[in-house]
Every structure is written in structure tokens, then in C-alpha cells.
Scaffold this active site. Structure first.
Site, PDB file in Angstrom:
ATOM      1  N   THR A   1       0.895  -1.160   0.000  1.00  0.00           N
ATOM      2  CA  THR A   1       0.000   0.000   0.000  1.00  0.00           C
ATOM      3  C   THR A   1       0.934   1.210   0.000  1.00  0.00           C
ATOM      4  OG1 THR A   1      -0.105   0.128   2.409  1.00  0.00           O
ATOM      5  CG2 THR A   1      -1.821  -1.181   1.343  1.00  0.00           C
ATOM      6  N   HIS A   2       0.543   2.266  -0.650  1.00  0.00           N
ATOM      7  CA  HIS A   2       1.409   3.454  -0.814  1.00  0.00           C
ATOM      8  C   HIS A   2       2.756   3.069  -1.434  1.00  0.00           C
ATOM      9  CE1 HIS A   2      -1.354   5.329   2.146  1.00  0.00           C
ATOM     10  NE2 HIS A   2      -1.260   4.150   2.737  1.00  0.00           N
TER      11      HIS A   2
ATOM     12  N   SER B   1      16.830  -0.216 -26.571  1.00  0.00           N
ATOM     13  CA  SER B   1      17.244   1.183 -26.609  1.00  0.00           C
ATOM     14  C   SER B   1      18.267   1.366 -27.722  1.00  0.00           C
ATOM     15  CB  SER B   1      17.862   1.571 -25.260  1.00  0.00           C
ATOM     16  OG  SER B   1      18.721   2.676 -25.408  1.00  0.00           O
TER      17      SER B   1
ATOM     18  N   LYS C   1      19.398  -2.504 -22.504  1.00  0.00           N
ATOM     19  CA  LYS C   1      18.010  -2.267 -22.151  1.00  0.00           C
ATOM     20  C   LYS C   1      17.013  -3.245 -22.772  1.00  0.00           C
ATOM     21  CE  LYS C   1      16.612   0.613 -19.857  1.00  0.00           C
ATOM     22  NZ  LYS C   1      16.322   2.011 -20.061  1.00  0.00           N
TER      23      LYS C   1
ATOM     24  N   GLU D   1       3.829   0.459 -21.481  1.00  0.00           N
ATOM     25  CA  GLU D   1       3.794   1.917 -21.304  1.00  0.00           C
ATOM     26  C   GLU D   1       2.813   2.560 -22.279  1.00  0.00           C
ATOM     27  OE1 GLU D   1       8.308   2.766 -19.711  1.00  0.00           O
ATOM     28  OE2 GLU D   1       8.005   2.330 -21.811  1.00  0.00           O
TER      29      GLU D   1
END
Ligand code: ARG
Length: 463
Positions: A156-157, A278, A284, A291
Site C-alpha cells: 500500500t502506498h 534502446s 536495455k 507503457e
């Protein structure tokens, strides 16, 4: 240049800029199938009602069905100079069957025609969208089933909180997606009303049979007010609102997966086939697909806003502004369908990093609530128990030790109710097994939910 349906009254030709600016054929061509089916039902009714001769009605139906065949097979070539899909098909029909075609538009306007086309289109799209959503739910359920024994630290958070079954976390996605589906199906009930016969906006003096057309086209009811029929697009707003909420859910699933695939979390590995690299950093492997799914929410919320603003303050009845409801509607539907399809396949390729996850649930702060509940069961008040466990956790963190290595006498310093058996609850399985409330992460209860979902989704499925 295609012939205008209204050209005769005009003293001169429209400007080429007007033609370009007003034409909707580039986007409304996707309504062709529904436009033709609607016309076929309409003209059948005109023949039955003897508004036009039966023979001509049949001739028109024959012409339309041959155009329909070409549309369905993808052979149909749309006329880029046509004003819209309605005029394109009308003109083609005239070329095909001659004069009889000119009776097709009797007791009809493009205003009620377009209202019909979008309603038919949306009914069919909602069926597809709910089917695609069911497929995604099934893929998630399959993933949950094959990883039933995996326990993850829940957050949480974004701070480590308590242990949960991965399957429990995944079932949360399925719940949300189900509500999204129900929202669309609910909107479909209001879309399922047949507007044709409203004509321009006031109805017609000809003896049409709207009920017959309704039955021919498989609508549940008739729209009951001709002005409302050509005027409102609230049903489009409802669908876009439903898709917006669905897109929010999809973006949150994407975000979880993005986080989980980072080196820091290392819960999952996203297959190469759903990543990109990348151009500068050779190491990468980026979750660009996820996304873009997350980013698509912006586009879909924009589509909703676009139609809401389009409708705000429009005078009653038909206004040409309404033509602009289609690009955002189509964009949202296409985008969501793409995302649902990608997600369904992507879920099938995720690899769980079991060892990395297992090492994360060794953190004993995950069991602090279990310790509190242990004391509550012994009769300690909630507030007192919270304080006791709070000071244990603080001391252990300060000393950099685990609670489980405390001796009996050290434990007793915190509370006389502690004894050595408390150490048995300081592990992930004990923690999830201790949960017993309905809807909790208890493995037995989660299993039951999975069985229920599996039955429910099998019933929902068309395929
Ligand atoms: N293309 C229009 C629309 O999408 C339908 C045509 C109505 N045009 C008109 N001038 N009445 O709403």
C-alpha cells in the site's frame, strides 16, 4: 465527383473546400454493412406497406445485397468524393439498378439513418468488446491458476505491507474487468432502440411500419420520440465513459506489470516479444508495450471529453456537429480492442521469478498485522496490541534483527501473552492461511473464487 443527394436546390456548385471539409466518407465507411442492412429492412417495409411497389422493393433489396457482399468480402471500393457512406451507397445502387433506387430514401432522412447505423454498429462492437474482455479475464485466470502457489509481498502506498497470493491479486483485475463488461452491456440495453422512421426529426405522413423494421433488425424496442432519436448521442457518451473506465483498469494492470518487471521488484519477466530495446543503451529491455497501454488512457479520456464537449449546448434535433462524434468513438473502440488483444497474449508469456519473490517474503515486517491479531485473539485490545508489535518492530529494525530470532524471555518483555508458538506464524504461508474473511487472500477461499470465475467465464464466452 459524386452526385449530391440535395444538389438540385442549389444555384451553384459547392466549393471544393466545402466538399473536403464536410465529407465523412473516410471514417464513416466502416458503417457500410449496417447502413445497407438498415436500408434493406427499410425498403422491405416500404414494399410491404405498399408505399413503393413490391417489385421495386425487391429490386432494391437485390441490388443492396450484392453491394453488401462486396462490402463484407472487402472488395467494395469507397468513393472518396462521396459526401458520406449513405450517399456513396445510394449512388452505387442507382448505377446498379437504375430508377427504382431513387425510392429507397422514401420516408427516411440521413438524420435517422445515421442514428440507426451507429446503434447497429455499437451493438455489434459491444458484443466484440465484451468477448475480448472475457478472453483477457480467461488469460489472467489461467496465469493465476498456474502460479497458485506463489505468494507475493503486497503494497500500500508502494510500501511493503502484507503477504497475498499472486492469484488473489490477479483476481482483483478480473473483478474490475467484469464490472467494465457489465457497464458496456448495460449501455447496450439503451442502445437497443430502433430510431428509423423519425426521418429528419418530426416523423412522416407516410404509412410506415416502424415495428416491422425494428423486428427485421433485431432491436428490442423503438425510440419513442422522433426529435430525441436524431438529436441525442448520450448512448455514445455512455460507451465512451465505459471504455474510459476500462482503460483506467487496463493502465493500472500495465503499471503493476511495469513495476514488477523492474530489477528492483524482479517479480516477473516480460517476454522479449512484448518489449523493445534502446538505441543507445545496449543492455536495455524496455516494457514499451505496457507503457503505451498506460499512455492510451489519455487518448481514450480525450475521446470521451471530445464527444461530451461536442454535445454541450447543441440546440435540439439534428445538427451537423453530430458527424464529429464518430472519429473519437472509433478511435476509442479500436484502441481498446488492440489493448485487450495484446494483453491477452502477453499474459500467456509472463514468467514468474519464483526465487526472487520467495526471498522478498522473508521480510518479517510483512507479518506485523498477524502478530497484532495473535494478541487480539489472546484478549489484548487492538490499540495495545498495535503498540506492542510497533515497539517490537522498531527495536528489531534498530538492531537489524528478525523478530523470529527473539528468545522467549525477550518476547515476554513485550507481552506476557507471547510464547514460542508465535514464531510459527512468521512466514508467508502461515500469514495467508490465517486470513479467513470472505474475499480475503486465504488460499481455500481464493481457490473457490477461481473455480467460480472459471465457470462464469466459460458461460460468458461465445467461442
Ligand atoms: N454524416 C452525417 C452524420 O454523421 C449524417 C448526414 C446528415 N446530414 C445532413 N445534412 N442532414 O451525422
Amino acid at each position: 465527383m459524386a452526385k449530391k443527394l440535395w444538389g438540385t436546390r442549389f444555384a451553384k456548385k459547392t466549393h471544393v473546400l466545402t466538399d473536403k471539409f464536410t465529407s465523412s466518407i473516410v471514417f464513416d465507411q466502416r458503417l457500410a454493412k449496417f447502413d445497407i442492412l438498415g436500408s434493406m429492412a427499410h425498403v422491405k417495409m416500404l414494399g410491404k406497406q405498399k408505399i413503393i411497389p413490391q417489385k421495386e422493393s425487391q429490386q432494391i433489396i437485390k441490388g443492396l445485397s450484392s453491394i453488401l457482399k462486396n462490402v463484407v468480402s472487402g472488395k467494395f471500393k469507397f468513393d472518396p468524393s462521396a459526401e458520406d457512406i449513405h450517399s456513396n451507397i445510394q449512388e452505387l445502387l442507382t448505377k446498379k439498378i437504375g430508377e427504382a433506387a431513387e425510392k429507397l430514401h422514401t420516408a427516411r432522412s440521413r438524420n435517422d439513418q445515421i442514428a440507426l447505423d451507429i446503434r447497429m454498429y455499437l451493438k455489434s462492437e459491444i458484443d466484440d468488446l465484451t468477448e475480448f474482455t472475457t478472453q483477457l479475464q480467461k488469460a489472467i485466470l489461467k496465469f493465476a491458476t498456474s502460479n497458485f502457489k506463489v505468494i507475493i509481498p503486497g503494497y500500500t502506498h508502494l510500501q511493503i505491507a502484507q503477504c497475498v497470493l499472486l492469484a488473489h491479486h490477479l483476481l482483483a483485475y478480473i473483478e474490475g474487468l467484469e464490472r467494465d463488461k457489465q457497464r458496456l452491456l448495460d449501455a447496450k440495453k439503451r442502445i437497443d432502440a430502433m430510431p428509423l422512421g423519425s426521418c429528419a426529426f418530426s416523423g412522416t405522413g407516410l404509412n410506415i411500419d416502424r415495428d416491422f423494421v425494428k423486428k427485421e433488425l433485431g432491436f428490442a424496442t423503438l425510440t419513442a420520440n422522433s426529435i430525441d432519436s436524431v438529436s441525442d448521442r448520450d448512448f455514445i457518451i455512455e460507451v465512451l465513459a465505459g471504455l474510459s473506465i476500462l482503460s483506467v483498469h487496463l493502465s493500472r494492470i500495465a503499471e503493476d506489470l511495469i513495476l514488477w518487471s523492474t530489477k528492483e521488484f524482479n517479480f516477473i519477466d516480460i517476454d522479449f516479444s512484448f518489449c523493445t530495446g534502446s538505441s543507445i543503451m545496449p543492455h536495455k529491455k524496455n516494457p514499451d508495450i505496457l507503457e503505451l497501454i498506460r499512455g492510451s488512457v489519455g487518448k481514450i479520456q480525450g475521446d470521451l471529453s471530445s464527444v461530451l464537449i461536442l454535445m454541450k449546448g447543441l440546440p435540439s434535433s439534428y445538427n451537423r456537429d453530430l458527424q464529429l462524434d464518430k472519429p473519437p468513438l472509433f478511435d476509442a473502440i479500436d484502441t481498446i480492442k488492440d489493448i485487450l488483444e495484446i494483453f491477452t497474449t502477453l499474459f500467456g508469456s509472463i514468467v514468474i521469478e519464483k526465487e526472487a519473490i520467495a526471498s522478498k517474503v522473508l521480510d518479517e515486517s510483512l507479518f506485523s498485522v498477524d502478530l497484532v491479531e495473535y494478541l487480539i485473539k489472546k484478549g489484548v485490545s487492538y490499540r495495545k496490541a498495535h503498540d506492542i508489535v510497533g515497539s517490537m518492530v522498531r527495536d528489531c529494525l534498530d538492531k537489524g534483527i528478525n523478530i523470529s530470532i527473539l528468545s522467549l524471555s525477550q518476547l515476554k518483555k513485550y507481552s506476557p501473552y507471547f510464547n514460542l508458538e508465535v514464531k510459527k506464524i512468521l512466514n508467508a504461508w502461515a500469514s495467508v492461511n490465517l486470513k479467513q474473511s470472505f474475499g480475503s487472500t486465504n488460499p481455500g477461499l481464493v481457490k473457490k473464487q477461481m473455480v467460480a470465475w472459471s465457470r462464469r467465464l466459460a458461460k460468458n464466452c461465445r467461442r
